[in-house]
Design a protein around this motif. Structure first.
Motif, PDB file in Angstrom:
ATOM      1  N   GLU A   1       0.975  -1.304  -0.069  1.00 41.51           N
ATOM      2  CA  GLU A   1      -0.077  -0.155   0.038  1.00 41.51           C
ATOM      3  C   GLU A   1       1.177   1.501  -0.150  1.00 41.51           C
ATOM      4  O   GLU A   1       0.203   1.740  -0.531  1.00 41.51           O
ATOM      5  N   LEU A   2       2.241   1.173   0.072  1.00 45.36           N
ATOM      6  CA  LEU A   2       2.795   1.836   0.776  1.00 45.36           C
ATOM      7  C   LEU A   2       2.936   3.228  -0.610  1.00 45.36           C
ATOM      8  O   LEU A   2       2.772   4.797  -0.224  1.00 45.36           O
ATOM      9  N   ARG A   3       3.857   3.031  -1.705  1.00 42.69           N
ATOM     10  CA  ARG A   3       3.652   3.299  -2.713  1.00 42.69           C
ATOM     11  C   ARG A   3       2.525   4.020  -3.620  1.00 42.69           C
ATOM     12  O   ARG A   3       2.642   5.276  -3.875  1.00 42.69           O
ATOM     13  N   PRO A   4       1.607   3.327  -3.295  1.00 43.58           N
ATOM     14  CA  PRO A   4       0.100   4.527  -4.041  1.00 43.58           C
ATOM     15  C   PRO A   4       0.087   4.585  -3.419  1.00 43.58           C
ATOM     16  O   PRO A   4      -0.565   5.738  -3.716  1.00 43.58           O
ATOM     17  N   LYS A   5      -0.081   5.253  -1.922  1.00 43.17           N
ATOM     18  CA  LYS A   5      -0.543   6.382  -1.131  1.00 43.17           C
ATOM     19  C   LYS A   5       0.288   7.153  -1.256  1.00 43.17           C
ATOM     20  O   LYS A   5      -0.232   8.174  -0.869  1.00 43.17           O
ATOM     21  N   LEU A   6       1.753   6.777  -0.867  1.00 45.08           N
ATOM     22  CA  LEU A   6       2.549   7.818  -1.432  1.00 45.08           C
ATOM     23  C   LEU A   6       2.302   9.229  -2.461  1.00 45.08           C
ATOM     24  O   LEU A   6       2.018  10.237  -2.265  1.00 45.08           O
ATOM     25  N   VAL A   7       1.916   8.281  -4.078  1.00 45.12           N
ATOM     26  CA  VAL A   7       1.872   9.058  -4.998  1.00 45.12           C
ATOM     27  C   VAL A   7       0.763   9.676  -4.947  1.00 45.12           C
ATOM     28  O   VAL A   7       0.481  11.127  -5.067  1.00 45.12           O
ATOM     29  N   GLU A   8      -0.357   9.295  -4.143  1.00 46.73           N
ATOM     30  CA  GLU A   8      -2.430  10.139  -4.253  1.00 46.73           C
ATOM     31  C   GLU A   8      -1.990  11.171  -3.439  1.00 46.73           C
ATOM     32  O   GLU A   8      -2.290  11.922  -3.762  1.00 46.73           O
TER      33      GLU A   8
END
Length: 546
Positions: A505-512
């Protein structure tokens, strides 16, 4: 005009845009003068934050950032920020109030000798005793704050002096050109480089302060000499360059130190001895050429045999004109070290283990940020992982403090960076301990309307000290604590709270969040067990036989 109005005009004359602080009653005349000026008052929730933000403004712009506090406890709250700017070579001007000095009706209530207190923490500290002295004091203070080596200055403006009438006017500000390096010193340096067998370039914080990247890149490309950086020198040259060996994130025992030990000449460009030593000199050992704006401060582990003092960009240009590529040079071993460093950085960068491993954390942050976007680090165990594993591609895109190395500066420095560069994505990376030291500034960030992401690494303890404790052979003791619900905590300030429950979940949440409006706080549990496996066991057992 009032002396307080004159003070504001002098600050405007110096190019100041923001004043960060927590005013008190002794600052009221100055506050009123700002109300009718072009300066923007940024009210913070703690004076320490005001100082951290002002120092970061100076770090990124070269113009001293300004912070404001009242007398006594307000001024003493600036002490850590003063040391942060002074050790980190960040130009900053602190302005504090004081009770009336020509007559007093309150005895010694809240009276502390702030000018004397600031002497060991600043380049310059002075009390204004009459309004007509303000132009000279401000000009002298700003010149000293921004001159090499940059740092902190302090001006005390007493309440009665601020209210005085004065006819003085601001002093003109003239650009100051730094002197060029001595030609004989440059010629000697060129001879040493040509005579060396395995020269190596070190890039330090001084090279990051001034825009010397273009000239350094030309020198590296022309000569083919490999380079590495200190923590605060990251990004001076792009770290994805084929000649970049990495960052000296540790003082010794890393793979990079194998290359440093093999070098017979080190061109130390812009290094500042306030950083942890990237190498240890020994009498009769490796030759070191000190190339910097100022001469070297010699000590037991740093005593360069040759100094090229002057404007760094000019010195590098002169060297480029004189140095001839030598058939004696052999960089084969350095390239083997680079391959080993790169391989270790890549290890476990795609691990789905949860809590998140630091290698995966750094990799996901790097892939979420653009080349010019800014990551601002607080201080904790993760700083070593970011220094070793995060590839900075541009100057001042990884803001870390390897001088005072204070906790609590990550969020404030990120806020200031976003104000200076509103078009860039800015991410604050904080440990749970450091974040809670200035977490109240979430309200300030929300109030300012900043688009900012704060990544909180939750380990429920002081991770850096735990690693040191274990490394010294002590039992795990005294370094654990509890944390609030960071999602609810963020929401209480009007920010958006998020929690990572699995590594994917980390990278998608960062990008979001980086592409969203507002202040976003992301809590991610982190697993520091890799400290022992990589930073302790593997590096301690390595042999420089690559």
């Amino acid at each position: 005009m009032k002396a307080s109005d004159l003070m504001v005009k002098c600050l405007e004359n110096e190019g100041v845009k923001y004043v960060f602080g927590v005013p008190g009653e002794e600052n009221l005349d100055f506050l009123e003068a700002m109300r009718n000026s072009n300066l923007q008052l940024v009210l913070t929730r703690h004076e320490q934050t005001a100082g951290f933000m002002a120092a970061t403004i100076g770090r990124l712009t070269g113009v001293p950032g300004v912070c404001l506090a009242t007398l006594g406890p307000g001024a003493t709250n600036l002490v850590t920020a003063a040391a942060y700017a002074q050790l980190g070579a960040m130009p900053m001007c602190m302005i504090t109030g004081q009770k009336p000095i020509h007559s007093s009706k309150q005895g010694h209530f809240q009276i502390v000798d702030i000018v004397d207190m600031m002497k060991p923490l600043t380049k310059h500290t002075k009390q204004v005793v009459r309004g007509g002295r303000i132009p000279a004091i401000v000009r002298e203070s700003f010149a000293k704050a921004s001159g090499e080596r940059p740092g902190a200055v302090h001006i005390e403006l007493p309440e009665d002096v601020a209210a005085e009438e004065t006819s003085a006017v601001p002093f003109p500000v003239h650009p100051v050109r730094r002197p060029d390096a001595n030609e004989k010193a440059v010629s000697t340096a060129a001879e040493w480089i040509e005579q060396a067998h395995s020269p190596l370039i070190l890039l330090g914080a001084g090279a990051n302060r001034k825009l010397v990247s273009k000239m350094l890149m030309q020198f590296v490309e022309r000569t083919g000499i490999p380079f590495f950086s200190t923590q605060m020198g990251k990004g001076v040259l792009p770290e994805d360059h084929p000649l970049c060996l990495g960052t000296a994130a540790l003082s010794e025992r890393d793979y990079l130190h194998c290359a440093i030990e093999r070098a017979d000449l080190i061109l130390n460009i812009g290094h500042d001895v306030v950083e942890k030593p990237p190498f240890f000199m020994k009498p009769g050992g490796t030759r070191v050429i000190h190339i910097n704006f100022v001469g070297a401060d010699a000590d037991d582990i740093y005593f360069p045999q040759l100094e090229v003092v002057g404007d760094i960009a000019n010195a590098v240009w002169q060297l480029q004109e004189k140095v001839r590529v030598s058939p004696r040079w052999d960089f084969a071993y350095f390239m083997k070290v680079k391959a080993r460093v790169d391989a270790q950085v890549a290890e476990r960068a795609d691990s789905d283990s949860f809590p998140v491993l630091p290698q995966r954390l750094v990799a996901d942050v790097r892939s979420s940020m653009g080349p010019c976007d800014i990551v601002a680090l607080d201080n904790g165990m993760y700083k070593i992982w970011f220094a070793r594993n995060y590839r900075a591609w541009k100057p001042n895109t990884l803001l870390l403090d390897n001088a005072l190395a204070t906790m609590g500066a990550g969020l404030p420095s990120a806020m200031a960076a976003k104000m200076v560069h509103p078009a860039k994505k800015v991410l604050a990376v904080c440990g749970d301990g450091g974040f809670m030291m200035n977490s109240q500034e979430l309200e300030t960030a929300v109030r300012l309307g900043l688009d900012l992401v704060v990544l909180i690494l939750n380990s429920n303890g002081y991770g850096m000290i735990k690693w040191k404790q274990a490394g010294a052979g002590f039992e795990d003791f005294g370094l654990d604590f509890g944390n609030p619900d960071f999602v609810k905590y963020a929401e209480a300030y009007g920010a958006h709270g998020h929690r990572i429950t699995q590594t994917s979940e980390l990278r998608p949440k960062l990008v979001e969040c980086l592409n969203a409006k507002g202040v976003h706080v992301i809590e991610v549990p982190v697993d520091y067990s890799e400290n022992a496996r990589v930073l302790t066991k593997e590096l301690n057992e390595k042999a420089c036989t690559i």
